[in-house]
Design a protein around this motif. Structure first.
Motif, mmCIF file in Angstrom:
data_model
loop_
_atom_site.group_PDB
_atom_site.id
_atom_site.type_symbol
_atom_site.label_atom_id
_atom_site.label_comp_id
_atom_site.label_asym_id
_atom_site.label_seq_id
_atom_site.Cartn_x
_atom_site.Cartn_y
_atom_site.Cartn_z
ATOM 1 N N MET A 1 0.740 -1.175 -0.050
ATOM 2 C CA MET A 1 0.045 0.049 -0.082
ATOM 3 C C MET A 1 0.972 1.196 -0.070
ATOM 4 S SD MET A 1 -3.264 -0.778 2.423
ATOM 5 C CE MET A 1 -4.047 -2.509 2.440
ATOM 6 N N ILE A 2 2.171 1.145 0.646
ATOM 7 C CA ILE A 2 2.929 2.526 0.902
ATOM 8 C C ILE A 2 3.656 2.611 -0.511
ATOM 9 C CG2 ILE A 2 4.960 3.363 1.530
ATOM 10 C CD1 ILE A 2 4.519 2.001 4.378
ATOM 11 N N GLU A 3 4.010 1.715 -1.204
ATOM 12 C CA GLU A 3 4.602 1.741 -2.396
ATOM 13 C C GLU A 3 3.625 2.117 -3.478
ATOM 14 O OE1 GLU A 3 7.661 1.857 -3.273
ATOM 15 O OE2 GLU A 3 8.458 1.204 -1.166
ATOM 16 N N THR A 4 2.339 1.500 -3.454
ATOM 17 C CA THR A 4 1.507 2.142 -4.248
ATOM 18 C C THR A 4 1.019 3.451 -4.233
ATOM 19 O OG1 THR A 4 0.063 -0.269 -4.208
ATOM 20 C CG2 THR A 4 -1.162 1.627 -4.888
ATOM 21 N N GLY A 5 0.875 3.941 -3.180
ATOM 22 C CA GLY A 5 0.818 5.503 -2.810
ATOM 23 C C GLY A 5 1.655 6.225 -3.174
ATOM 24 N N LYS A 6 3.060 5.761 -3.224
ATOM 25 C CA LYS A 6 4.143 6.553 -3.563
ATOM 26 C C LYS A 6 4.228 6.743 -5.481
ATOM 27 C CE LYS A 6 7.616 5.475 -0.091
ATOM 28 N NZ LYS A 6 8.827 4.875 0.182
ATOM 29 N N ARG A 7 3.483 5.724 -6.038
ATOM 30 C CA ARG A 7 3.605 5.678 -7.630
ATOM 31 C C ARG A 7 2.421 6.313 -8.111
ATOM 32 N NH1 ARG A 7 6.853 2.553 -5.255
ATOM 33 N NH2 ARG A 7 8.814 2.054 -6.273
ATOM 34 N N LEU A 8 1.353 6.689 -7.412
ATOM 35 C CA LEU A 8 0.340 7.317 -8.063
ATOM 36 C C LEU A 8 0.534 8.731 -8.307
ATOM 37 C CD1 LEU A 8 -2.430 5.839 -5.663
ATOM 38 C CD2 LEU A 8 -2.275 5.788 -8.127
ATOM 39 N N ASP A 9 -0.095 9.524 -9.205
ATOM 40 C CA ASP A 9 0.102 10.767 -9.413
ATOM 41 C C ASP A 9 -0.918 11.637 -9.601
ATOM 42 O OD1 ASP A 9 1.479 13.132 -10.189
ATOM 43 O OD2 ASP A 9 1.401 12.491 -12.247
ATOM 44 N N PRO A 10 -1.240 12.667 -8.366
ATOM 45 C CA PRO A 10 -0.304 12.760 -7.254
ATOM 46 C C PRO A 10 -0.044 11.682 -6.260
ATOM 47 C CG PRO A 10 -2.126 14.013 -6.641
ATOM 48 C CD PRO A 10 -2.409 13.446 -8.077
ATOM 49 N N PRO A 11 0.907 11.761 -5.464
ATOM 50 C CA PRO A 11 0.943 10.600 -4.424
ATOM 51 C C PRO A 11 0.034 10.425 -3.479
ATOM 52 C CG PRO A 11 3.155 11.590 -4.885
ATOM 53 C CD PRO A 11 2.111 12.312 -5.421
ATOM 54 N N LEU A 12 -0.308 9.237 -2.630
ATOM 55 C CA LEU A 12 -1.360 9.220 -1.835
ATOM 56 C C LEU A 12 -0.713 8.739 -0.633
ATOM 57 C CD1 LEU A 12 -4.427 7.951 -3.573
ATOM 58 C CD2 LEU A 12 -4.044 10.338 -2.696
ATOM 59 N N LEU A 13 -1.139 8.902 0.561
ATOM 60 C CA LEU A 13 -0.551 8.248 1.758
ATOM 61 C C LEU A 13 -1.193 6.880 2.186
ATOM 62 C CD1 LEU A 13 -0.974 11.409 4.397
ATOM 63 C CD2 LEU A 13 1.036 10.522 3.308
ATOM 64 N N HIS A 14 -0.511 6.250 2.994
ATOM 65 C CA HIS A 14 -0.823 4.361 3.092
ATOM 66 C C HIS A 14 -2.194 4.470 3.522
ATOM 67 C CE1 HIS A 14 -1.611 1.375 6.046
ATOM 68 N NE2 HIS A 14 -0.926 0.615 5.192
ATOM 69 N N GLY A 15 -2.711 5.552 4.554
ATOM 70 C CA GLY A 15 -3.961 5.360 4.972
ATOM 71 C C GLY A 15 -5.133 5.682 3.864
ATOM 72 N N THR A 16 -4.833 6.782 3.103
ATOM 73 C CA THR A 16 -5.765 6.992 1.784
ATOM 74 C C THR A 16 -5.909 5.895 0.933
ATOM 75 O OG1 THR A 16 -4.973 9.215 2.069
ATOM 76 C CG2 THR A 16 -6.195 8.679 0.065
ATOM 77 N N VAL A 17 -4.664 5.031 0.467
ATOM 78 C CA VAL A 17 -4.635 3.903 -0.344
ATOM 79 C C VAL A 17 -5.515 2.827 0.411
ATOM 80 C CG1 VAL A 17 -3.447 2.070 -1.454
ATOM 81 C CG2 VAL A 17 -2.355 4.520 -1.404
ATOM 82 N N LYS A 18 -5.396 2.686 1.692
ATOM 83 C CA LYS A 18 -6.321 1.620 2.291
ATOM 84 C C LYS A 18 -7.662 1.950 2.208
ATOM 85 C CE LYS A 18 -6.665 -0.677 6.788
ATOM 86 N NZ LYS A 18 -5.808 -1.150 7.965
ATOM 87 N N THR A 19 -8.178 3.373 2.403
ATOM 88 C CA THR A 19 -9.422 3.824 2.320
ATOM 89 C C THR A 19 -9.819 3.505 0.938
ATOM 90 O OG1 THR A 19 -9.144 5.384 4.180
ATOM 91 C CG2 THR A 19 -11.162 5.645 2.718
ATOM 92 N N ASN A 20 -9.153 3.613 -0.141
ATOM 93 C CA ASN A 20 -9.358 3.611 -1.693
ATOM 94 C C ASN A 20 -9.647 2.071 -1.671
ATOM 95 O OD1 ASN A 20 -9.474 6.320 -1.806
ATOM 96 N ND2 ASN A 20 -7.525 6.302 -3.250
ATOM 97 N N LEU A 21 -8.925 1.288 -1.329
ATOM 98 C CA LEU A 21 -9.058 -0.052 -1.510
ATOM 99 C C LEU A 21 -10.256 -0.879 -0.935
ATOM 100 C CD1 LEU A 21 -5.593 -1.367 -1.070
ATOM 101 C CD2 LEU A 21 -6.662 -1.347 -3.275
ATOM 102 N N ALA A 22 -10.748 -0.204 0.068
ATOM 103 C CA ALA A 22 -11.951 -0.770 0.939
ATOM 104 C C ALA A 22 -13.231 -0.168 -0.163
ATOM 105 C CB ALA A 22 -12.178 0.087 2.275
ATOM 106 N N ARG A 23 -12.935 0.818 -0.547
ATOM 107 C CA ARG A 23 -14.186 1.690 -1.368
ATOM 108 C C ARG A 23 -14.109 0.752 -2.743
ATOM 109 N NH1 ARG A 23 -12.912 7.670 -0.512
ATOM 110 N NH2 ARG A 23 -13.686 8.065 1.540
ATOM 111 N N ILE A 24 -13.015 0.425 -3.352
ATOM 112 C CA ILE A 24 -12.872 -0.520 -4.364
ATOM 113 C C ILE A 24 -13.753 -1.880 -4.239
ATOM 114 C CG2 ILE A 24 -11.488 -1.798 -6.038
ATOM 115 C CD1 ILE A 24 -9.412 0.467 -5.779
ATOM 116 N N ARG A 25 -13.444 -2.348 -3.153
ATOM 117 C CA ARG A 25 -14.141 -3.867 -2.729
ATOM 118 C C ARG A 25 -15.562 -3.481 -2.703
ATOM 119 N NH1 ARG A 25 -8.919 -4.082 0.490
ATOM 120 N NH2 ARG A 25 -7.948 -6.093 0.111
ATOM 121 N N ASP A 26 -16.022 -2.625 -2.048
ATOM 122 C CA ASP A 26 -17.385 -2.188 -1.970
ATOM 123 C C ASP A 26 -17.981 -2.135 -3.241
ATOM 124 O OD1 ASP A 26 -17.323 -2.118 0.780
ATOM 125 O OD2 ASP A 26 -17.143 0.068 1.028
#
Length: 246
Positions: free
Chosen positions: A174-199
């Motif tokens: 999740m940390i590395e995923t966030g770093k590679r997004l443009d603009p980057p996202l924090l670990h917690g935001t990536v985790k929240t986004n993945l939860a929304r994707i699952r939903d």
């Protein structure tokens, strides 16, 4: 990597007896310095694990399973891969004639690679060690098998969610995923986004329980593109290697 006697236990599922025996002899004979490659085989996934269950704990679970793509029991490669992955064992699929569909089924179910049976013993051993380390064997056949399908209900992911899912499904943390997004996202935001994707996937009836199913959804929706893989191969933090034959 195992420490005790540096013994690598390899499960082999193949219903061709001479293939199993030949593979057993070759892997043992060509074991790298400091290691012994021990093969335990069965004609089906169930028969292989019957052997391991019967002799546990004297015979620990395999570090990897080599799975023949086409078995005479007409079992599905996706089901076979998933049954092995449920035991938390990595799978490397071997085949003489992998089609786009069966290649996709194997990777979608959680296989770490699909390689040709005619691959040299040394190359196969290298693949085995890479998969044990947690890496994915990348091939051009894999890239060609990744195609979007209109047969799956649209989860209606946003562009940002698609980018997040693609990177995460490749194996980035999740940390590395966030770093590679443009603009980057924090670990917690990536985790929240993945939860929304699952939903969103659950809302259209598509299973997203566990990483294997998350990755399967990304394959099905064509998010893991050839260009993305080529770019990722240059990334030191990425856990994919090029396993294509010359």
């Amino acid at each position: 990597m195992p420490d005790e006697y540096n013994r690598i236990i390899i499960g082999v599922v193949d219903d061709e007896r001479f293939t199993r025996i030949g593979l057993q002899q070759e892997l043992w004979r060509r074991s790298p310095d400091g290691y012994k490659l021990m093969v335990v085989y069965g004609p089906t996934v169930q028969s292989l694990f019957t052997v391991f269950d019967k002799h546990e704990p004297r015979l620990p679970k395999p570090h990897i399973v080599l799975l023949d793509l086409m078995l005479k029991d007409d079992s599905n490669v996706g089901d076979n891969v998933q049954a092995i992955r449920e035991r938390d064992i990595p799978v490397l699929v071997i085949s003489n004639m992998p089609s786009h569909e069966t290649t996709r089924q194997a990777y979608s179910a959680g296989a770490s690679g699909v390689v040709h049976k005619q691959r040299s013993t040394d190359d196969l051993i290298a693949d085995i060690f890479e998969v044990i380390k947690g890496r994915i064997i990348y091939t051009k056949a894999f890239a060609l098998a990744i195609k979007s399908s209109a047969d799956y209900p649209d989860a209606k992911l946003s562009r940002r969610q698609k980018e997040t899912l693609a990177l995460y499904s490749l194996g980035y943390s999740m940390i590395e995923t966030g770093k590679r997004l443009d603009p980057p996202l924090l670990h917690g935001t990536v985790k929240t986004n993945l939860a929304r994707i699952r939903d969103k996937y659950l809302n259209v009836g598509r299973d997203v329980e566990g990483f294997a199913n998350i990755r399967k959804r990304a394959y099905e929706d064509g998010l893991l593109t050839y260009e993305l893989f080529l770019k990722s191969l240059e990334d030191d933090a990425y856990n994919v290697i090029d396993g294509e034959q010359n």
